[in-house]
Design an enzyme around this catalytic site. Structure first.
Site, mmCIF file in Angstrom:
data_model
loop_
_atom_site.group_PDB
_atom_site.id
_atom_site.type_symbol
_atom_site.label_atom_id
_atom_site.label_comp_id
_atom_site.label_asym_id
_atom_site.label_seq_id
_atom_site.Cartn_x
_atom_site.Cartn_y
_atom_site.Cartn_z
ATOM 1 N N ARG A 1 0.638 -1.324 -0.115
ATOM 2 C CA ARG A 1 0.034 0.419 -0.334
ATOM 3 C C ARG A 1 0.661 1.282 -0.373
ATOM 4 O O ARG A 1 0.749 2.372 0.709
ATOM 5 C CB ARG A 1 -1.149 -0.132 1.377
ATOM 6 C CG ARG A 1 -2.137 -0.883 1.381
ATOM 7 C CD ARG A 1 -3.233 -0.878 -0.115
ATOM 8 N NE ARG A 1 -3.930 -2.147 0.494
ATOM 9 C CZ ARG A 1 -3.836 -3.348 0.041
ATOM 10 N NH1 ARG A 1 -3.084 -3.691 -1.075
ATOM 11 N NH2 ARG A 1 -5.161 -3.879 0.152
ATOM 12 N N SER B 1 -10.873 -0.247 2.574
ATOM 13 C CA SER B 1 -9.775 -0.712 4.250
ATOM 14 C C SER B 1 -9.461 0.891 5.136
ATOM 15 O O SER B 1 -9.003 1.887 4.458
ATOM 16 C CB SER B 1 -8.657 -1.849 4.252
ATOM 17 O OG SER B 1 -8.798 -2.726 3.370
ATOM 18 N N GLU C 1 -4.758 4.336 5.776
ATOM 19 C CA GLU C 1 -4.344 4.215 4.591
ATOM 20 C C GLU C 1 -4.730 5.014 3.294
ATOM 21 O O GLU C 1 -4.025 5.771 2.410
ATOM 22 C CB GLU C 1 -5.466 2.631 3.850
ATOM 23 C CG GLU C 1 -5.307 2.158 2.429
ATOM 24 C CD GLU C 1 -5.675 0.813 2.627
ATOM 25 O OE1 GLU C 1 -5.687 -0.262 2.737
ATOM 26 O OE2 GLU C 1 -6.319 0.778 1.117
HETATM 27 C C1 LIG Z 1 -15.690 -0.407 -1.110
HETATM 28 C C2 LIG Z 1 -13.859 -0.356 -1.243
HETATM 29 C C3 LIG Z 1 -13.341 -0.800 -1.783
HETATM 30 C C4 LIG Z 1 -11.986 -1.622 -1.681
HETATM 31 N N1 LIG Z 1 -10.924 -2.643 -1.965
HETATM 32 C C5 LIG Z 1 -9.325 -2.051 -2.338
HETATM 33 C C6 LIG Z 1 -8.886 -3.136 -2.162
HETATM 34 O O1 LIG Z 1 -9.465 -4.019 -1.782
HETATM 35 N N2 LIG Z 1 -7.568 -3.068 -2.504
HETATM 36 C C7 LIG Z 1 -6.777 -1.324 -2.476
HETATM 37 O O2 LIG Z 1 -5.834 -1.464 -2.595
HETATM 38 N N3 LIG Z 1 -7.571 -0.247 -2.429
HETATM 39 C C8 LIG Z 1 -8.767 -0.847 -2.112
HETATM 40 N N4 LIG Z 1 -9.904 0.433 -2.274
HETATM 41 C C9 LIG Z 1 -9.339 1.912 -1.899
HETATM 42 C C10 LIG Z 1 -9.700 2.828 -2.972
HETATM 43 O O3 LIG Z 1 -10.125 2.190 -3.697
HETATM 44 C C11 LIG Z 1 -8.516 2.415 -4.363
HETATM 45 O O4 LIG Z 1 -6.831 3.290 -3.230
HETATM 46 C C12 LIG Z 1 -8.279 3.455 -5.400
HETATM 47 O O5 LIG Z 1 -6.916 3.103 -5.989
HETATM 48 C C13 LIG Z 1 -8.557 5.056 -5.258
HETATM 49 O O6 LIG Z 1 -8.542 5.112 -6.212
HETATM 50 P P1 LIG Z 1 -9.628 6.950 -6.399
HETATM 51 O O7 LIG Z 1 -8.729 7.055 -8.432
HETATM 52 O O8 LIG Z 1 -10.932 6.982 -6.211
HETATM 53 O O9 LIG Z 1 -8.726 6.821 -6.243
HETATM 54 P P2 LIG Z 1 -8.402 9.045 -5.557
HETATM 55 O O10 LIG Z 1 -9.007 8.295 -4.321
HETATM 56 O O11 LIG Z 1 -9.142 10.173 -5.733
HETATM 57 O O12 LIG Z 1 -7.170 9.464 -5.304
HETATM 58 C C14 LIG Z 1 -6.616 8.529 -3.915
HETATM 59 C C15 LIG Z 1 -5.319 8.845 -3.578
HETATM 60 O O13 LIG Z 1 -4.270 9.258 -5.656
HETATM 61 C C16 LIG Z 1 -3.888 10.779 -6.053
HETATM 62 N N5 LIG Z 1 -3.948 10.128 -7.161
HETATM 63 C C17 LIG Z 1 -5.594 9.911 -7.678
HETATM 64 N N6 LIG Z 1 -5.020 10.027 -9.064
HETATM 65 C C18 LIG Z 1 -3.898 10.666 -9.227
HETATM 66 C C19 LIG Z 1 -3.459 10.567 -10.607
HETATM 67 N N7 LIG Z 1 -4.155 10.873 -11.456
HETATM 68 N N8 LIG Z 1 -1.710 10.789 -10.259
HETATM 69 C C20 LIG Z 1 -1.223 11.550 -9.286
HETATM 70 N N9 LIG Z 1 -2.522 11.061 -8.271
HETATM 71 C C21 LIG Z 1 -2.960 10.597 -8.380
HETATM 72 C C22 LIG Z 1 -5.381 11.685 -4.642
HETATM 73 O O14 LIG Z 1 -4.982 12.645 -4.789
HETATM 74 C C23 LIG Z 1 -5.248 10.388 -3.242
HETATM 75 O O15 LIG Z 1 -4.213 10.813 -2.925
HETATM 76 C C24 LIG Z 1 -11.633 0.097 -1.918
HETATM 77 C C25 LIG Z 1 -11.745 1.124 -1.702
HETATM 78 C C26 LIG Z 1 -13.456 1.355 -1.354
HETATM 79 C C27 LIG Z 1 -14.382 1.898 -1.723
#
Ligand SMILES: Cc1cc2nc3c(=O)[nH]c(=O)nc-3n(C[C@H](O)[C@H](O)[C@H](O)COP(=O)(O)OP(=O)(O)OC[C@H]3O[C@@H](n4cnc5c(N)ncnc54)[C@H](O)[C@@H]3O)c2cc1C
Length: 343
Positions: A164, A240, A335
């Site tokens: 992570r 998480s 996280e």
């Molecule tokens: C129900 C649920 C289940 C999940 N299960 C998992 C799992 O099994 N495994 C896991 O690892 N995660 C899990 N997650 C967490 C999440 O889905 C991941 O971390 C995912 O990659 C976040 O993507 P996002 O586009 O929503 O990021 P955001 O929430 O929009 O951003 C997250 C971070 O990344 C940065 N960021 C986003 N896009 C960019 C970009 N293009 N360039 C630079 N920085 C960027 C943001 O500034 C922020 O710091 C889960 C979340 C939920 C709600």
């Protein structure tokens, strides 16, 4: 076309905790032409890059520029007999891409099915699930330096992936937009089925390992997740909330005197990883209500929000961390990114 900056935009539709907070400035990036205009807009500003908002806690308004990544495109850039290299734009939806990859016969992502969010965010925390992490299939990451407009390609080693974690949470934390991710996928499936929950799901579905297809594995993972995790559209959450702690062997032995059944996974010669959810469950946190926030009934690692701000949720997080610290000496690490308000 000149990029349009909007002011005081509500972020509520753009975060899975459904927190109401405002972005002082907001811009949508859809093309390379848009990217070229970013450095002029970003100069001397506090930046937040937003994908799907599924790993983000808004502690208040964001007093800077929010860049909503909407870059699209999936391109097969190279192939040989065993592999295919696919470049995916950061604004693509992660799970829609996994579905596309499975349908195309590009393999290696099945276990990462149904993770919410965008492709561009996937390297940030090296997304992982069911024995597979993004780093296992990642070839390179293309970033745009938001202050000087340079484009740089980082190899997997340069991304410094760990559990992570990656360089995008430290040296490349702000001011770098991940525009593209290139993955090296397999043309012949080699399925990862070692994870205990996959094995028992296979058995109960009456599926045979020898004839299992990648599409069946994807559906199995989606079923497991749907049973275990709350749907953010119904119960707002970010998955998480805490990372699984990595602790020294001596600390594990002390904890096992209290809980002999505590399971650990080796990390290196001196450290093991333990399940934060299990620990929180043992300490009685599962299902606890805290104002308008709650620990999920089935999974103590997931915090659910029913308010339109994150105050109770963050107070609940503090109380959980303090309790674990006091009773075990372990510092639980959060996280998701906590951002906004007075930070
Ligand atoms: C129900 C649920 C289940 C999940 N299960 C998992 C799992 O099994 N495994 C896991 O690892 N995660 C899990 N997650 C967490 C999440 O889905 C991941 O971390 C995912 O990659 C976040 O993507 P996002 O586009 O929503 O990021 P955001 O929430 O929009 O951003 C997250 C971070 O990344 C940065 N960021 C986003 N896009 C960019 C970009 N293009 N360039 C630079 N920085 C960027 C943001 O500034 C922020 O710091 C889960 C979340 C939920 C709600």
């Amino acid at each position: 076309m000149t990029l349009t900056v909007q002011h005081n935009v509500s972020l509520q539709p753009f975060n899975t905790l459904r927190v109401e907070a405002k972005a002082r400035e907001w811009v949508e990036v859809r093309s390379q032409e848009d990217c070229a205009q970013l450095p002029a807009l970003c100069r001397d500003k506090k930046i937040l890059i937003l994908g799907g908002g599924s790993n983000l806690v808004l502690a208040g308004d964001v007093n800077g520029l929010v860049i909503h990544n909407q870059l699209r495109g999936i391109e097969c850039v190279r192939q040989d007999e065993q592999h295919v290299w696919v470049q995916v734009a950061g604004g693509e939806n992660w799970d829609a891409f996994v579905a596309h990859a499975v349908a195309q016969g590009w393999h290696g992502l099945e276990n990462l099915s149904a993770i919410p969010g965008s492709v561009g965010a996937a390297p940030v925390q090296n997304i992982g699930a069911y024995g597979v992490e993004l780093k296992d299939v990642l070839e390179s990451v293309t970033v745009l330096h938001l202050q000087d407009g340079r484009t740089q390609i980082l190899t997997r080693a340069e991304c410094r992936f760990a559990y992570r974690d990656s360089i995008f949470k430290s040296a490349f934390k702000t001011n770098y937009l991940i525009t593209h991710v290139t993955l090296r996928l397999q043309r012949q499936p080699t399925m990862k089925l070692e994870y205990g929950e996959i094995r028992s799901a296979l058995q109960s579905a009456g599926l045979d390992e020898a004839t299992l297809t990648p599409q069946q594995l994807r559906e199995l993972i989606m079923d497991i997740r749907a049973r275990k995790l709350p749907d953010p559209a119904v119960q707002p959450n970010v998955g998480s909330f805490f990372k699984n702690p990595v602790i020294p062997h001596e600390q594990l032995m002390r904890l096992q005197q209290r809980w002999p059944e505590l399971v650990s996974y080796p990390v290196d010669a001196d450290h093991v990883k333990i399940a934060a959810g299990w620990l929180l469950d043992r300490l009685g946190w599962k299902g606890r209500q805290w104002g308008r926030a709650k620990v999920h009934d089935r999974q103590a690692l997931v915090l659910v929000n029913s308010g339109d701000n994150a105050r109770d949720l963050l107070a609940l997080k503090d109380a959980m961390q303090a309790d674990v610290r006091e009773k075990t000496g372990i510092e639980l690490e959060v996280e998701p990114l906590i951002v906004g308000g007075h930070e």
